[in-house]
Write a protein that holds these residues in place. Structure first.
Motif, PDB file in Angstrom:
ATOM      1  N   ASP A 151       0.805  -1.217   0.000  1.00 36.40           N
ATOM      2  CA  ASP A 151       0.000   0.000   0.000  1.00 36.40           C
ATOM      3  C   ASP A 151       0.843   1.274   0.000  1.00 36.40           C
ATOM      4  N   THR A 152       2.100   1.176   0.464  1.00 42.31           N
ATOM      5  CA  THR A 152       2.931   2.384   0.599  1.00 42.31           C
ATOM      6  C   THR A 152       4.046   2.474  -0.441  1.00 42.31           C
ATOM      7  N   LYS A 153       4.120   1.511  -1.356  1.00 44.46           N
ATOM      8  CA  LYS A 153       5.261   1.434  -2.282  1.00 44.46           C
ATOM      9  C   LYS A 153       5.503   2.737  -3.032  1.00 44.46           C
ATOM     10  N   ILE A 154       4.476   3.258  -3.684  1.00 45.89           N
ATOM     11  CA  ILE A 154       4.671   4.446  -4.515  1.00 45.89           C
ATOM     12  C   ILE A 154       5.106   5.634  -3.674  1.00 45.89           C
ATOM     13  N   GLN A 155       4.446   5.822  -2.539  1.00 40.00           N
ATOM     14  CA  GLN A 155       4.778   6.952  -1.664  1.00 40.00           C
ATOM     15  C   GLN A 155       6.203   6.823  -1.111  1.00 40.00           C
ATOM     16  N   GLN A 156       6.586   5.625  -0.705  1.00 39.02           N
ATOM     17  CA  GLN A 156       7.913   5.423  -0.131  1.00 39.02           C
ATOM     18  C   GLN A 156       9.004   5.538  -1.186  1.00 39.02           C
ATOM     19  N   LEU A 158       8.868   7.567  -3.706  1.00 37.82           N
ATOM     20  CA  LEU A 158       9.012   9.009  -3.912  1.00 37.82           C
ATOM     21  C   LEU A 158       9.840   9.640  -2.797  1.00 37.82           C
ATOM     22  N   LYS A 159       9.636   9.157  -1.576  1.00 38.12           N
ATOM     23  CA  LYS A 159      10.445   9.637  -0.451  1.00 38.12           C
ATOM     24  C   LYS A 159      11.915   9.320  -0.685  1.00 38.12           C
ATOM     25  N   ALA A 160      12.198   8.090  -1.116  1.00 38.95           N
ATOM     26  CA  ALA A 160      13.579   7.688  -1.391  1.00 38.95           C
ATOM     27  C   ALA A 160      14.179   8.519  -2.520  1.00 38.95           C
ATOM     28  N   LEU A 161      13.393   8.770  -3.552  1.00 37.61           N
ATOM     29  CA  LEU A 161      13.896   9.547  -4.684  1.00 37.61           C
ATOM     30  C   LEU A 161      14.170  10.996  -4.297  1.00 37.61           C
ATOM     31  N   GLU A 162      13.392  11.534  -3.377  1.00 36.65           N
ATOM     32  CA  GLU A 162      13.670  12.880  -2.867  1.00 36.65           C
ATOM     33  C   GLU A 162      15.018  12.915  -2.159  1.00 36.65           C
TER      34      GLU A 162
END
Length: 288
Positions: A151-156, A158-162
């Motif tokens: 459920d959190t893959k996309i959001q996490q 994006l956090k890593a890419l930031e």
């Protein structure tokens, strides 16, 4: 050609265009006219597509153009050749290693990095587990724990890419990062190299060693490739194989395969960092 000095900064042009007369001369004349000394030059023509691919590395110490002036000056030549190119400099690019729980590829990359074999700077280790955090601490590298769920893959991601953007990361290496990157975020990733534990296209996907054992193959291998939205279908950079026999169990295949994974991944990363890989379509030419 001149002898390369380790202290002299260089630039590398990676060029692709339709094959035509006089291509090598145009590039060489551009470098010579601006006072550059060629360190390395090699080319390849893909017969099927009549595509010309070239790598030219030249010294910058006596080059008349400043770094920011080289690309605008070469644009006209590329346009005349109806081609495209990328320009790279010999600065140590920043890279991040993404891992899960297996440490063999991570340790190998860090050892090669410490020994000076990989011409890059490891600025971060990212993991969805904390298992390998002590290794990052041992090497003095920033560790980011970013847990992943369905459920959190996309959001996490994006956090890593930031975090990667903040650190100036130019290359991500998936060193047994046992997660499939989401297609939604793929365009946001910098160049990303993955190690797959089979000789692709054979046994793509999960548990290739188990499937190889069931099939009774006589060789197993590993593949270093660029990551794309299509699972295990990205352009291949490097591959290698080792022989096995009917006496080998799945655990034997895993043990032997790990040796291949270490070697193949380190080669793929080095080829990329040395700007030796030219991508075209879903293929690569690696110029040595």
């Amino acid at each position: 050609m001149v002898t390369k000095s380790k202290e002299v900064p260089t630039a590398t042009l990676l060029i692709s265009c339709p094959d035509q007369h006089g291509l090598v001369a145009r590039v060489v004349n551009f470098i010579d006219a601006n006072g550059g000394g060629i360190v390395h030059a090699a080319q390849h023509t893909d017969v099927d597509s009549s595509l010309f691919l070239q790598r030219v590395q030249f010294e910058l110490d006596s080059f008349k153009l400043k770094r920011e002036e080289i690309a605008p000056a070469f644009d006209k030549i590329a346009e005349e050749m109806n081609g495209s190119y990328t320009l790279h400099f010999s600065d140590r690019p920043k890279m991040a290693i993404w891992v899960s729980k297996q440490d063999h590829c991570l340790l190998d990359l860090l050892w090669r990095h410490r020994s000076g074999e990989l011409p890059g700077e490891v600025v971060a280790i990212v993991s969805n587990h904390t298992t390998l955090q002590p290794i990052a601490q041992q090497y003095g590298i920033t560790f980011h724990h970013i847990p992943i769920t369905k459920d959190t893959k996309i959001q996490q991601e994006l956090k890593a890419l930031e975090l990667m953007a903040e650190a100036g990361v130019e290359l991500i290496v998936l060193a047994k990062y046992m997660q499939i990157l989401s297609a939604e975020n793929m365009a946001r990733f910098p160049p990303t190299i993955n190690i797959h534990h089979s000789f692709l296209p054979a046994f793509a996907g999960a548990k290739p060693y188990h499937r190889a054992h069931e099939r009774g193959v006589k060789i197993i291998g590993a593949t270093g490739h660029y990551v794309t939205a299509d699972l295990d279908e990205g352009p291949i950079i490097e591959q290698d194989v080792t022989r096995i026999s009917h006496k080998d169990s799945v655990s034997d295949l895993v043990r032997k395969g790990k040796d291949m994974e270490r070697l193949v991944l380190s080669r793929a990363v080095r080829f990329h960092l040395e700007n030796r890989v030219l991508r075209y379509g879903n293929r690569t030419v690696v110029i040595d």
